[in-house]
Design an enzyme around this catalytic site. Structure first.
Site, PDB file in Angstrom:
ATOM      1  N   LEU A 123     -14.528   5.877  -5.488  1.00 63.42           N
ATOM      2  CA  LEU A 123     -13.136   5.435  -5.395  1.00 63.42           C
ATOM      3  C   LEU A 123     -12.969   4.141  -6.087  1.00 63.42           C
ATOM      4  CD1 LEU A 123     -10.466   5.838  -3.166  1.00 63.42           C
ATOM      5  CD2 LEU A 123     -11.714   3.988  -2.004  1.00 63.42           C
ATOM      6  N   ARG A 137      -2.827  10.725   5.873  1.00 61.55           N
ATOM      7  CA  ARG A 137      -3.147   9.339   6.314  1.00 61.55           C
ATOM      8  C   ARG A 137      -2.429   8.487   5.392  1.00 61.55           C
ATOM      9  NH1 ARG A 137      -6.682   5.348   5.505  1.00 61.55           N
ATOM     10  NH2 ARG A 137      -8.466   6.626   4.385  1.00 61.55           N
ATOM     11  N   HIS A 176     -11.635  12.563   0.029  1.00 64.35           N
ATOM     12  CA  HIS A 176     -11.608  11.143   0.488  1.00 64.35           C
ATOM     13  C   HIS A 176     -11.764  10.948   2.248  1.00 64.35           C
ATOM     14  CE1 HIS A 176     -11.441   6.721   0.830  1.00 64.35           C
ATOM     15  NE2 HIS A 176     -10.056   6.804   1.183  1.00 64.35           N
ATOM     16  N   PHE A 218       0.921  -1.019  -0.090  1.00 67.39           N
ATOM     17  CA  PHE A 218      -0.061  -0.173  -0.102  1.00 67.39           C
ATOM     18  C   PHE A 218       0.895   1.132   0.071  1.00 67.39           C
ATOM     19  CE2 PHE A 218      -4.693   1.006   0.937  1.00 67.39           C
ATOM     20  CZ  PHE A 218      -5.024  -0.230   0.258  1.00 67.39           C
ATOM     21  N   GLN A 242      -7.689  14.919   3.224  1.00 69.58           N
ATOM     22  CA  GLN A 242      -7.068  13.871   2.039  1.00 69.58           C
ATOM     23  C   GLN A 242      -7.926  13.825   0.807  1.00 69.58           C
ATOM     24  OE1 GLN A 242      -6.461   9.566   2.715  1.00 69.58           O
ATOM     25  NE2 GLN A 242      -4.448  10.451   2.613  1.00 69.58           N
ATOM     26  N   HIS A 265      -7.785  11.550  -2.488  1.00 70.15           N
ATOM     27  CA  HIS A 265      -7.372  10.232  -2.838  1.00 70.15           C
ATOM     28  C   HIS A 265      -7.202  10.406  -4.210  1.00 70.15           C
ATOM     29  CE1 HIS A 265      -7.265   5.873  -3.809  1.00 70.15           C
ATOM     30  NE2 HIS A 265      -7.195   5.739  -2.611  1.00 70.15           N
ATOM     31  N   GLU A 277      -6.921   2.101  -3.646  1.00 66.15           N
ATOM     32  CA  GLU A 277      -5.407   2.118  -3.505  1.00 66.15           C
ATOM     33  C   GLU A 277      -4.929   0.393  -3.914  1.00 66.15           C
ATOM     34  OE1 GLU A 277      -3.381   5.100  -1.132  1.00 66.15           O
ATOM     35  OE2 GLU A 277      -2.190   3.459  -0.498  1.00 66.15           O
ATOM     36  N   ARG A 323      -0.147   9.516  -0.255  1.00 68.76           N
ATOM     37  CA  ARG A 323      -1.617   9.957  -1.330  1.00 68.76           C
ATOM     38  C   ARG A 323      -1.421  11.576  -1.507  1.00 68.76           C
ATOM     39  NH1 ARG A 323      -6.438   6.734   1.664  1.00 68.76           N
ATOM     40  NH2 ARG A 323      -5.917   4.792   0.825  1.00 68.76           N
TER      41      ARG A 323
HETATM   42  C1  LIG Z   1     -14.857   4.346  -0.227  1.00 71.74           C
HETATM   43  C2  LIG Z   1     -14.079   4.122   0.791  1.00 71.74           C
HETATM   44  C3  LIG Z   1     -12.982   3.285   0.978  1.00 71.74           C
HETATM   45  C4  LIG Z   1     -12.081   3.167   2.110  1.00 71.74           C
HETATM   46  N1  LIG Z   1     -11.226   2.094   2.181  1.00 71.74           N
HETATM   47  C5  LIG Z   1     -10.436   2.254   3.303  1.00 71.74           C
HETATM   48  C6  LIG Z   1      -9.438   0.942   3.305  1.00 71.74           C
HETATM   49  O1  LIG Z   1      -9.505   0.231   2.497  1.00 71.74           O
HETATM   50  N2  LIG Z   1      -8.636   1.211   4.373  1.00 71.74           N
HETATM   51  C7  LIG Z   1      -8.860   1.959   5.515  1.00 71.74           C
HETATM   52  O2  LIG Z   1      -7.973   1.892   6.521  1.00 71.74           O
HETATM   53  N3  LIG Z   1      -9.722   2.946   5.201  1.00 71.74           N
HETATM   54  C8  LIG Z   1     -10.468   3.033   4.278  1.00 71.74           C
HETATM   55  N4  LIG Z   1     -11.256   3.875   4.276  1.00 71.74           N
HETATM   56  C9  LIG Z   1     -11.331   5.019   5.463  1.00 71.74           C
HETATM   57  C10 LIG Z   1     -12.481   4.139   6.522  1.00 71.74           C
HETATM   58  O3  LIG Z   1     -13.066   3.377   5.886  1.00 71.74           O
HETATM   59  C11 LIG Z   1     -13.213   5.303   7.397  1.00 71.74           C
HETATM   60  O4  LIG Z   1     -12.225   6.497   7.743  1.00 71.74           O
HETATM   61  C12 LIG Z   1     -13.505   4.390   8.605  1.00 71.74           C
HETATM   62  O5  LIG Z   1     -14.317   3.247   8.213  1.00 71.74           O
HETATM   63  C13 LIG Z   1     -14.528   5.418   9.374  1.00 71.74           C
HETATM   64  O6  LIG Z   1     -14.962   4.319  10.364  1.00 71.74           O
HETATM   65  P1  LIG Z   1     -15.834   5.070  11.579  1.00 71.74           P
HETATM   66  O7  LIG Z   1     -16.240   4.178  12.537  1.00 71.74           O
HETATM   67  O8  LIG Z   1     -14.991   6.139  12.151  1.00 71.74           O
HETATM   68  O9  LIG Z   1     -17.172   5.658  10.884  1.00 71.74           O
HETATM   69  P2  LIG Z   1     -18.206   5.393   9.905  1.00 71.74           P
HETATM   70  O10 LIG Z   1     -17.949   3.998   9.329  1.00 71.74           O
HETATM   71  O11 LIG Z   1     -18.290   6.423   8.909  1.00 71.74           O
HETATM   72  O12 LIG Z   1     -19.539   5.086  10.826  1.00 71.74           O
HETATM   73  C14 LIG Z   1     -20.097   6.239  11.477  1.00 71.74           C
HETATM   74  C15 LIG Z   1     -21.507   6.092  12.073  1.00 71.74           C
HETATM   75  O13 LIG Z   1     -21.828   7.309  12.740  1.00 71.74           O
HETATM   76  C16 LIG Z   1     -23.107   7.302  12.812  1.00 71.74           C
HETATM   77  N5  LIG Z   1     -23.861   8.826  12.619  1.00 71.74           N
HETATM   78  C17 LIG Z   1     -23.165   9.655  11.926  1.00 71.74           C
HETATM   79  N6  LIG Z   1     -23.714  10.671  12.554  1.00 71.74           N
HETATM   80  C18 LIG Z   1     -24.670  10.419  13.177  1.00 71.74           C
HETATM   81  C19 LIG Z   1     -25.866  11.335  14.164  1.00 71.74           C
HETATM   82  N7  LIG Z   1     -26.249  12.766  13.930  1.00 71.74           N
HETATM   83  N8  LIG Z   1     -26.741  10.708  14.786  1.00 71.74           N
HETATM   84  C20 LIG Z   1     -26.438   9.168  14.880  1.00 71.74           C
HETATM   85  N9  LIG Z   1     -25.498   8.440  14.372  1.00 71.74           N
HETATM   86  C21 LIG Z   1     -24.491   9.212  13.498  1.00 71.74           C
HETATM   87  C22 LIG Z   1     -23.494   6.754  11.030  1.00 71.74           C
HETATM   88  O14 LIG Z   1     -24.860   6.061  11.196  1.00 71.74           O
HETATM   89  C23 LIG Z   1     -22.465   5.631  11.183  1.00 71.74           C
HETATM   90  O15 LIG Z   1     -23.104   4.333  12.049  1.00 71.74           O
HETATM   91  C24 LIG Z   1     -12.155   4.172   3.222  1.00 71.74           C
HETATM   92  C25 LIG Z   1     -13.199   4.986   3.090  1.00 71.74           C
HETATM   93  C26 LIG Z   1     -14.134   5.230   2.176  1.00 71.74           C
HETATM   94  C27 LIG Z   1     -15.074   6.319   1.742  1.00 71.74           C
END
Ligand SMILES: Cc1cc2nc3c(=O)[nH]c(=O)nc-3n(C[C@H](O)[C@H](O)[C@H](O)COP(=O)(O)OP(=O)(O)OC[C@H]3O[C@@H](n4cnc5c(N)ncnc54)[C@H](O)[C@@H]3O)c2cc1C
Length: 561
Positions: A243, A376, A341, A117, A231, A233, A246, A277
């Protein structure tokens, strides 16, 4: 408020990977835990993660190497105490996931298989095809069900409820299915609400990624840190910003310009397409700006990988390119460009997820610990969610054990009822979707890969005008049940505040570091800016200050790939 709404010891807001991991850990510590999410838990954006999750698991690798790559990737803005924890706890975190049942890909010898990566000196990204996030999220959800964690599905948090001393003691939330406003008391609240991708248009992030948690914490008085670090991407599709992981470059894809030249040799002669990135996105934007692109894009070429490898390792990349660009990557290169991203900044926390407000914790993309600093590394975010989600869960449980039952004024609910009623009562006026598009467009244009004082000031003016117009945004749908129109207005209010914060932070940092590149200050300036930026909300104003970066063993060096 519905009579008898039960309080919890720990309430986790957000059911992505950070929230689920935090909830499981808090539950394991023997306290009463609930998790709340505005969408059904497995629809959280973590589900979309494709490429993988990092850990120094093999004998040839070491946590020190992972930590150094992360420090360098962050352009020396990451806090090294937090980065050491991330890298040291990573192998155990992966094994734990494997034991929960995540079906990681394996190599020919039957051991966990890894892929290269960006910005990494070893192949240390563990993966499940190119749908790693989905695989982990579903397995984690099974664990939540197995352990009987209470789940508030489709509840939207409107406000953090505080007691007379200012400690967070629960939330006020809209039960989306019924349309009622409820007070849910808790001794500790963990925000795990994800990023703010949709402040920009387009973005790789799901439409639900609107920075709600950052805005809630900010309004409650918690500082946001390094918000200028956004960031872009390098490989997103022009048509809809989707997306292409990567993982494609990890498996060996090339980036070429319209002359068929692998242009990364100019800015990253050693790592080429697998530089970090920020470096790759800038190189692409220069090709595009200087006329060597193809219709506002550069080309991602995977033809040499062969059909078999593409079908085994990158099936989703192929499907996305086919569906949204009409290109079969087995036979043709696909046009790509940098796209918003990830938000490196967020709610400032310590290494246990504690914010400055008693009772309030944060983890995952919402938080800024900070392990990503100015940029990141791919596959470090999923890792952050599980490592720091777990720590926040443990700490919040411990904290909750020492607290009395929350005593909260009923005015928390009536205030929010008035707020929503006022939105419903507005005469037909502006539409949220139009403001959202204007905000996202100016953010991408002026607060994107390249920035300058002039462009940032123009963006600030636009956002201030949009904030004024927001006062005339109306909710056309007057129904109470599943009112997605109302939700989009509430989300827009959060996003406008965060757009403003990003711009103020970007104007404040007069240097170039990581993803923050100022054409009017093109050099990194360690003497004045080896510092975090902090923004606090005071009397309706943004108050900016700085905080030293924690350095344990790696002094800043010139960053080359
Ligand atoms: C397309 C894509 C591909 C990616 N690929 C990778 C990868 O391969 N490897 C890697 O390390 N990272 C990757 N990332 C980044 C990574 O996926 C995210 O940074 C990470 O999953 C975020 O997780 P989280 O638990 O912080 O938030 P999230 O998974 O975004 O969850 C947020 C939660 O908060 C809740 N929420 C938000 N606002 C409210 C509200 N007002 N009231 C109640 N609930 C609320 C939502 O319902 C959800 O359940 C990727 C991101 C994207 C967009």
């Amino acid at each position: 408020m519905r009579a008898g709404m039960r309080g919890h010891d720990v309430l986790v807001v957000g059911a992505g990977l950070a929230g689920m991991r935090a909830a499981l850990e808090a539950q394991a510590k023997g306290v009463d835990v609930a998790i709340m999410s505005k969408v059904y838990p497995v629809r959280s954006h973590s589900n979309a993660a494709q490429g993988g999750i990092n850990a120094a698991l093999s004998e040839e690798d070491s946590w020190e190497s992972h930590a150094f790559d992360t420090v360098k990737g962050s352009d020396y803005l990451g806090d090294q105490d937090a980065i050491e924890i991330l890298a040291k706890e990573a192998p155990q975190a992966i094994i734990e996931l494997e034991n929960f049942g995540v079906p990681f890909n394996r190599d020919e010898t039957g051991r966990l298989g890894s892929r290269n990566f960006g910005g990494a000196s070893h192949a240390r990204t563990y993966f499940v095809g190119d749908f790693t996030g989905q695989a982990i999220l579903h397995v984690m959800y099974e664990q939540l069900l197995k352990h009987g964690v209470t789940s508030y599905d489709e509840w939207f948090v409107l406000e953090l409820a505080r007691d007379d001393e200012g400690a967070v003691r629960g939330v006020v939330a809209l039960d989306i299915k019924r349309g009622t406003i409820e007070l849910v008391p808790a001794k500790a609240v963990i925000l795990a609400t994800g990023g703010l991708g949709r402040v920009y248009e387009p973005s790789t992030n799901a439409l639900i990624v609107t920075g709600d948690g950052m805005a809630l914490a900010y309004r409650a008085g918690a500082p946001l840190m390094d918000m200028e670090m956004v960031q872009f991407h390098p490989t997103t599709l022009k048509s809809n910003g989707a997306l292409l992981s990567e993982a494609a470059r990890g498996e060996g894809a090339y980036l070429i310009n319209k002359h068929g030249e692998r242009f990364m040799k100019k800015s990253a002669p050693i790592k080429m397409e697998l530089a970090s990135r920020d470096v790759v996105s800038r190189a692409e934007q220069i090709e595009i700006n200087e006329g060597r692109g193809v219709d506002g894009c550069v080309l991602l070429d995977m033809r040499h990988l062969g059909a078999a490898k593409i079908m085994e390792r990158l099936p989703q990349v192929r499907e996305l390119a086919l569906e949204f660009a009409g290109v079969d990557i087995i036979h043709e290169p696909v046009p790509v460009r940098p796209g918003m991203h990830y938000q490196m900044g967020g709610v400032k926390t310590d290494v246990w997820g504690q914010t400055e407000i008693p009772g309030l914790f944060a983890a995952g993309e919402t938080a800024c610990v900070s392990v990503h600093g100015g940029n990141r590394l791919g596959a470090n975010s999923l890792l952050e969610t599980v490592v720091f989600g777990k720590r926040a869960g443990a700490k919040a449980a411990e904290y909750a054990k020492g607290q009395k039952e929350p005593r909260l004024s009923q005015s928390w609910v009536t205030d929010q009822e008035k707020r929503i009623k006022a939105l419903f009562d507005r005469p037909p006026g502006e539409k949220a979707a139009a403001l959202r598009l204007e905000m996202g467009t100016i953010m991408t244009r002026n607060v994107g890969v390249f920035r300058s004082a002039e462009g940032l000031e123009e963006a600030r003016e636009t956002i201030l005008r949009l904030k004024e117009r927001f006062a005339r945004v109306s909710v056309q749908d007057k129904g109470r049940v599943y009112n997605s129109n109302l939700l989009s207005v509430l989300e827009l209010e959060n996003m406008l505040e965060l757009a403003h914060v990003i711009i103020e932070s970007a104007l404040f940092r007069t240097e170039s570091r990581g993803a923050h590149y100022r054409t009017d200050y093109p050099e990194r300036d360690d003497e004045n800016w080896l510092k975090h930026t902090l923004v606090r909300y005071r009397d309706g104003q943004h108050e900016l200050s700085t905080l030293p970066v924690t350095i344990t063993r790696w002094q800043p060096q010139v960053r080359q790939y």
